[in-house]
Enzyme design. Sequence first.
Site, mmCIF file in Angstrom:
data_model
loop_
_atom_site.group_PDB
_atom_site.id
_atom_site.type_symbol
_atom_site.label_atom_id
_atom_site.label_comp_id
_atom_site.label_asym_id
_atom_site.label_seq_id
_atom_site.Cartn_x
_atom_site.Cartn_y
_atom_site.Cartn_z
ATOM 1 N N ASN A 282 0.805 -1.250 0.062
ATOM 2 C CA ASN A 282 0.098 -0.205 0.242
ATOM 3 C C ASN A 282 0.568 0.890 -0.040
ATOM 4 O O ASN A 282 1.712 1.376 0.073
ATOM 5 C CB ASN A 282 -0.493 -0.092 1.908
ATOM 6 C CG ASN A 282 -0.079 0.272 2.648
ATOM 7 O OD1 ASN A 282 0.395 -1.206 2.921
ATOM 8 N ND2 ASN A 282 0.255 1.210 3.221
ATOM 9 N N ASP A 326 -4.741 0.046 2.508
ATOM 10 C CA ASP A 326 -4.505 -1.168 3.025
ATOM 11 C C ASP A 326 -3.933 -2.365 1.888
ATOM 12 O O ASP A 326 -4.249 -3.144 2.249
ATOM 13 C CB ASP A 326 -3.616 -1.296 4.209
ATOM 14 C CG ASP A 326 -2.946 -2.717 4.385
ATOM 15 O OD1 ASP A 326 -2.066 -2.727 3.947
ATOM 16 O OD2 ASP A 326 -3.666 -3.035 5.556
ATOM 17 N N TRP A 416 -0.897 -13.138 2.277
ATOM 18 C CA TRP A 416 0.039 -13.643 2.289
ATOM 19 C C TRP A 416 -0.272 -15.269 1.871
ATOM 20 O O TRP A 416 0.688 -15.474 1.353
ATOM 21 C CB TRP A 416 1.043 -13.435 2.477
ATOM 22 C CG TRP A 416 1.182 -14.310 3.961
ATOM 23 C CD1 TRP A 416 0.436 -13.477 5.320
ATOM 24 C CD2 TRP A 416 1.086 -14.913 4.712
ATOM 25 N NE1 TRP A 416 0.073 -14.492 6.565
ATOM 26 C CE2 TRP A 416 0.873 -15.471 5.916
ATOM 27 C CE3 TRP A 416 1.271 -16.744 4.614
ATOM 28 C CZ2 TRP A 416 0.354 -16.757 7.258
ATOM 29 C CZ3 TRP A 416 1.959 -17.435 4.702
ATOM 30 C CH2 TRP A 416 1.345 -17.585 6.546
ATOM 31 N N CYS A 632 -1.105 1.065 20.151
ATOM 32 C CA CYS A 632 -1.100 -0.557 20.902
ATOM 33 C C CYS A 632 -1.754 -1.282 20.478
ATOM 34 O O CYS A 632 -1.178 -2.281 20.721
ATOM 35 C CB CYS A 632 -1.749 -0.210 22.541
ATOM 36 S SG CYS A 632 -0.881 1.344 23.214
ATOM 37 N N HIS A 636 -1.883 -5.655 20.521
ATOM 38 C CA HIS A 636 -2.443 -6.137 21.744
ATOM 39 C C HIS A 636 -3.926 -6.073 21.383
ATOM 40 O O HIS A 636 -4.699 -6.344 22.414
ATOM 41 C CB HIS A 636 -2.867 -4.949 22.997
ATOM 42 C CG HIS A 636 -0.875 -5.146 23.590
ATOM 43 N ND1 HIS A 636 -0.443 -6.600 24.224
ATOM 44 C CD2 HIS A 636 0.200 -4.466 23.420
ATOM 45 C CE1 HIS A 636 1.319 -6.221 24.353
ATOM 46 N NE2 HIS A 636 0.984 -4.533 24.042
#
Length: 719
Positions: A282, A326, A416, A632, A636
């Site tokens: 991207n 993206d 992928w 974060c 996470h």
Amino acid sequence: MRNGFVAGLGLASLAALALAGCGKAVGDTPAGAATSGVTDALIAAAPQDEWLSYGRDYGEQRFSPLDAINAGNVAQLGLAWSVDFDTARGQEATPLMHDGVLYTTTAWSMVKAYDARTGKVIWEYDPKVPREQLVSACCDAVNRGAALYGDKIYVGTLDGRLIALDQKTGKVVFDKVVVPDRQNYAITGAPRVVKGRIVIGAGGGEYRARGYIAAYDAQTGTPVWTFHTVPGNPKDGFENKAMEAAAKTWTGDWWTLGGGGTVWDGITYDPKTNLILFGTGNAEPWNPAPAGRSGDSLYTSSIVAVNADTGAYAWHYQETPEDRWDFDSDAQITLADVTIDGKPRHVALHAPKNGHVYVLDAQTGQFLSATPFVPVNWTTGIDPKTGRPTINPEARYEKTGKPFIGLPGAGGAHSWQPQSFSPKTNLLYIPANVAGFPYFAAKDWKPSGMGFQTAIDGYATAMPADPKVQAGALAGTTGALIAWDVANRKVAWRVDQVSPWNGGILSTAGNLVFQGNAQGQFVAYSADKGQKLWSFPAQSGIVAAPMTYAIGGEQYVAVMVGWGGVWDVATGILAHKGGASRNISRLLVFKLGAKGQLPSPPPSNAGPLDPPPLTGTPQQVAHGGQLYGRYCNVCHGDAAVAGGVNPDLRHSGAIGSAEGIKMVVLDGALHEAGMVSFKSVLSADDAEAIRQYLISRANEDKALEAKTGQRIGKGTARN
């Protein structure tokens, strides 16, 4: 330059390209070429008993002519041997096999060599990647595999090195840093071997990376050529005419953030044309507004072809102009000879994240077709002649100022995980994701010195603690194994799956298709009809692609097991849709008649949510949510719900102490585990705001769990 045609380079360049494709350049032996061991000729011949390169052959078809294991006897398949690894990160590699030795890479770029018949360890190598490097890698500490050439094995490391090892001993031959810097670039993809050179790129499209692909001498690691995928600062001049042409499709100061277009996977060498075809990532940032970006932004989200000897530009086709979603084009590119509209064609087959199966002429890049294989709403259609998409105005979220639920989402309709093409069935087997993603432009966004630079508001789009919303999102988030009829541009058969993020594909001459899934099952289907014929419980989600080999006439099938990658670390509650989100990293090898058993899985280490009471103000919580969404959630999890590999901060003891959270977030107390200090971008007040947000989320989910009786996330976290 317009999509799919060689233009703007002049007649001399066209003549040079023609010579490179069919003259002495193909037959030349570069100085670094292997004359024994694994040679170019051996890779090109693709011996059926071995698996010498990432996709088995140069065409990256991932089809094996072995048929000792077939649709008639696959039900007798059993576990021959297995190895558990000393890491609990995502496992994405495809093993290689040569001369009776099975080679594989694991998380943290480690390399292992085993006796392919028995599983006995021959040697192990640890490049000792600093765990702090994790903050500069998009999506877990994964590695997709190695390359064999001559008497060496090659691996790219998470911290940007290209390492050559002796195949017999695992001793280092050379170890060279090949990325421009280690703050914005990381290598997770498998190297490719092309005529005495090792070809590889790097990831970093969410950081400050300028995409490139490069070739290195296989004997010394010396750079031979580099092709950049986006132009640099025009004031510095352009490396070639391709960069000069690309610069006309950009606006703003794109180079200050690198531009993106990274080549983190999807590299294919075509001996018939002497071209290297590769996919690009991207444009950066995703949201084009802060950088003043408009236009196509070449050569991002494209397939690009370069001359294998020189790295000179040959052609490109851009699959997603002005990418703001993206939609990397880094998915595997497969070469095949198929009949299209009654004519034999040598084509490149590509099913990238944007949700279409593309068919291009492999020599010229001419656009032949593009057909959706999942629901798509970012485009209202693709011109059948030019191949250019018409962008849905609502998808330009930075212009509308409204959230846009994109189909597919940033995880991609196909990421992928390798596809496979069978010349026996003429079907392309695609591991598909059916999942959306909420895009919302961040207000007053400025680039920072750490973390993702996407200019997306991750707090505003975080999953709410609302059971109806969560149920709807989970119901609409699925996956599929799709067998695609290339000639007729349609689905031949389809297996619907519980969740996205299932494993890559292997097809064989035994009328079989193998795939692991997010539910922790390794499954064999009939290649012609998609009938489920066999399965094995692996105890952990599988995202890697299988491979197969034979020794002494006995066929084996191998697959890497270990849940992880971007879907696990970033999608929050959706990562648990498959039900096998815990990570048990291992290598499984099967053969007919084997009776091996796995040990019982270890118990979960997750206790119930028991957060401290919320003491922060609504303003603190909101501020902390904004910071969490930016710095974060990529590790996470969305809305602080971890996927199972990284720590679930709702369960963390650190959120009970203001000083404890500062020690972790600002002082870097856990840097050896990969959690580096963020003090360059966060203050003590920011750390406290993040803590209050985490406490708020934990209490919300505790109340929701009490109401519904269902766990939200698993809380499992191991390094």
